[in-house]
Design a protein around this motif. Structure first.
Motif, PDB file in Angstrom:
ATOM      1  N   ALA A  13       1.507  -1.151   0.206  1.00  0.00           N
ATOM      2  CA  ALA A  13      -0.238  -0.054   0.184  1.00  0.00           C
ATOM      3  C   ALA A  13       0.790   1.468   0.194  1.00  0.00           C
ATOM      4  O   ALA A  13       0.539   1.601  -1.022  1.00  0.00           O
ATOM      5  N   PRO A  14       1.891   1.836   0.852  1.00  0.00           N
ATOM      6  CA  PRO A  14       2.297   2.780   0.761  1.00  0.00           C
ATOM      7  C   PRO A  14       3.493   2.630   0.078  1.00  0.00           C
ATOM      8  O   PRO A  14       3.585   3.707  -0.751  1.00  0.00           O
ATOM      9  N   GLN A  15       4.250   1.549  -0.540  1.00  0.00           N
ATOM     10  CA  GLN A  15       4.841   1.022  -2.146  1.00  0.00           C
ATOM     11  C   GLN A  15       4.122   2.397  -3.898  1.00  0.00           C
ATOM     12  O   GLN A  15       4.462   3.003  -4.107  1.00  0.00           O
ATOM     13  N   VAL A  16       2.892   2.215  -3.620  1.00  0.00           N
ATOM     14  CA  VAL A  16       2.079   2.022  -4.642  1.00  0.00           C
ATOM     15  C   VAL A  16       1.250   3.911  -4.513  1.00  0.00           C
ATOM     16  O   VAL A  16       1.176   4.433  -5.216  1.00  0.00           O
ATOM     17  N   LEU A  17       1.340   3.593  -2.903  1.00  0.00           N
ATOM     18  CA  LEU A  17       1.020   5.012  -2.691  1.00  0.00           C
ATOM     19  C   LEU A  17       1.967   6.021  -3.293  1.00  0.00           C
ATOM     20  O   LEU A  17       1.183   7.382  -3.654  1.00  0.00           O
ATOM     21  N   GLY A  18       3.239   6.188  -2.044  1.00  0.00           N
ATOM     22  CA  GLY A  18       4.343   6.812  -2.719  1.00  0.00           C
ATOM     23  C   GLY A  18       4.264   7.212  -4.481  1.00  0.00           C
ATOM     24  O   GLY A  18       4.810   7.973  -4.607  1.00  0.00           O
ATOM     25  N   ALA A  19       4.469   6.142  -5.184  1.00  0.00           N
ATOM     26  CA  ALA A  19       4.503   6.052  -6.538  1.00  0.00           C
ATOM     27  C   ALA A  19       3.656   7.067  -7.245  1.00  0.00           C
ATOM     28  O   ALA A  19       4.152   8.327  -7.963  1.00  0.00           O
ATOM     29  N   LEU A  20       2.326   6.842  -6.490  1.00  0.00           N
ATOM     30  CA  LEU A  20       1.338   7.912  -7.291  1.00  0.00           C
ATOM     31  C   LEU A  20       1.389   9.379  -7.271  1.00  0.00           C
ATOM     32  O   LEU A  20       1.569   9.911  -7.984  1.00  0.00           O
ATOM     33  N   VAL A  21       1.840   9.161  -5.923  1.00  0.00           N
ATOM     34  CA  VAL A  21       2.102  10.833  -5.040  1.00  0.00           C
ATOM     35  C   VAL A  21       2.912  11.787  -5.769  1.00  0.00           C
ATOM     36  O   VAL A  21       3.235  12.435  -6.620  1.00  0.00           O
TER      37      VAL A  21
END
Length: 396
Positions: A13-21
């Motif tokens: 989850a935080p990996q995907v969120l970081g990539a999107l942000v």
């Protein structure tokens, strides 16, 4: 959902969120999109199986959720939408993505409860309902808190000075762990804090305070299974069955601490970890090196002064110099408003008064402390201590 699948989603989850942000900005919109992707995965993966590239799957679903949001919001951001629809534009894995999200959640303008709630939601992968249960707060109230926090981050534009914010991140993880360790009904918070501290240490292996915080958590959490009776009643440290302590966690914490003490600038978490290590190393309560613990509290008082440090130091003073000396130091905290809403001052005072043989005063303090805490295990422990003094003939 199987635990392994939950762990996978928490990691991704935080990996995907970081990539999107990193690609699109708009922390609040990206976080909402990731939550939608996690929900879809939780529903679909148990039946259909985990995709070969689960991170890519989550990224694609979250991106589509972003596109839907932008389309519903009008025709703006057409270029971003076009790029997002291209399946070849997924950002490659970036080792800093999760760390960036953790730092974003710990915006210094947010209150500590908001920092903690947003960290659990965005980095810990918990739903708003789960975060609300952890805080014993209605879900609607928690949703508003998280929404306001994300709005503040959006208004700030996601800008931050990472070195300056690291102490805030460590403090949030420290608070998270303490909440979960103190309240036996919220151990999931302590587990999540350890997981995030491991992640932070993996990303910042050379930072002494990051290693110190992880060591402190491990050395403290190692005693968890010995902290309570089967009925949930708390067992004081001196009375715990030390054979039930987790020696693997203790060894790991000791190794982390040994690697940084003297090699990096000393900080409050390293000192607290050293104190925890001395407790863990003692074969029996009587073997505890209280003079060394008191010396470490003296150092901690200079590095990170505060009422809770003074309170803990008083216990060490009692073990080295006697309860009368400790009670005198405790009196300096009576006017400190920061302890007005916690039971800890009265609980420690009661313990010291009991040691000093002032049983009637100790019983009154135990009962007063019991009325001040919302923790049922704490209430039971404190009232039993008071009842034990009554049954021994106090006041007759």
């Amino acid at each position: 959902m199987p635990e392994s699948l939950e762990d996978l989603l928490c990691d991704l989850a935080p990996q995907v969120l970081g990539a999107l942000v990193r690609r699109h900005g708009q922390f609040d919109a990206c976080e909402d999109a990731v939550q939608e992707a996690l929900l879809a995965a939780a529903v679909q993966w148990p039946d259909r199986g985990v995709p070969d590239r689960p991170r890519s799957w989550l990224h694609t679903v979250a991106t589509r959720a972003l596109v839907d949001h932008w389309r519903a919001d009008g025709a703006r951001r057409r270029r971003e939408v076009t790029a997002a629809l291209d399946p070849t534009t997924e950002p490659p894995p970036h080792p800093d993505d999760t760390l960036a999200v953790l730092f974003l959640c710990c915006h210094p303008a947010l209150s500590p409860p908001s920092q903690l709630a947003l960290t659990l939601r965005a980095v810990g992968g918990l739903t708003t309902a789960q975060v609300a249960r952890a805080f014993l707060t209605p879900e609607a109230t928690m949703a508003q808190r998280i929404s306001r926090a994300k709005q503040r981050i959006r208004d700030d534009g996601g800008r931050f000075d990472r070195p300056a914010r690291l102490p805030v991140v460590l403090h949030v993880l420290y608070l998270m762990f303490n909440e979960g360790y103190t309240d036996l009904e919220r151990t999931d918070l302590a587990t999540e804090a350890v997981r995030l501290a491991r992640l932070l240490h993996r990303l910042l292996p050379a930072d002494g305070e990051v290693a110190g915080l992880l060591a402190l958590m491990l050395l403290t959490d190692a005693r968890r299974t010995a902290r309570a009776e089967p009925d949930g009643s708390l067992i004081p440290l001196a009375d715990q069955d030390r054979s039930r302590w987790d020696r693997v966690a203790i060894a790991e914490g000791q190794a982390l601490l040994a690697a940084v003490l003297g090699a990096t600038p000393i900080g409050q978490y390293q000192i607290q970890a050293a104190i925890a290590a001395l407790h863990d190393e003692a074969v029996t309560a009587a073997d505890t090196d209280w003079p060394q613990i008191l010396a470490l509290y003296d150092v901690l008082g200079r590095v990170a002064p505060g009422p809770l440090v003074t309170l803990s130091r008083a216990v060490a003073v009692a073990m080295v110099h006697g309860p009368a000396a400790a009670l005198a130091e405790l009196g300096t905290l009576d006017a400190d408003g920061r302890l007005a809403h916690t039971h800890r001052l009265e609980a420690v005072r009661a313990h010291l008064l009991e040691q000093a043989g002032r049983h009637e005063a100790a019983r009154a303090c135990y009962l007063r402390a019991a009325r001040m805490t919302a923790s049922l295990p704490e209430q039971r422990y404190l009232t039993r201590r008071a009842a034990r003094l009554s049954n021994s003939g106090v006041g007759r």
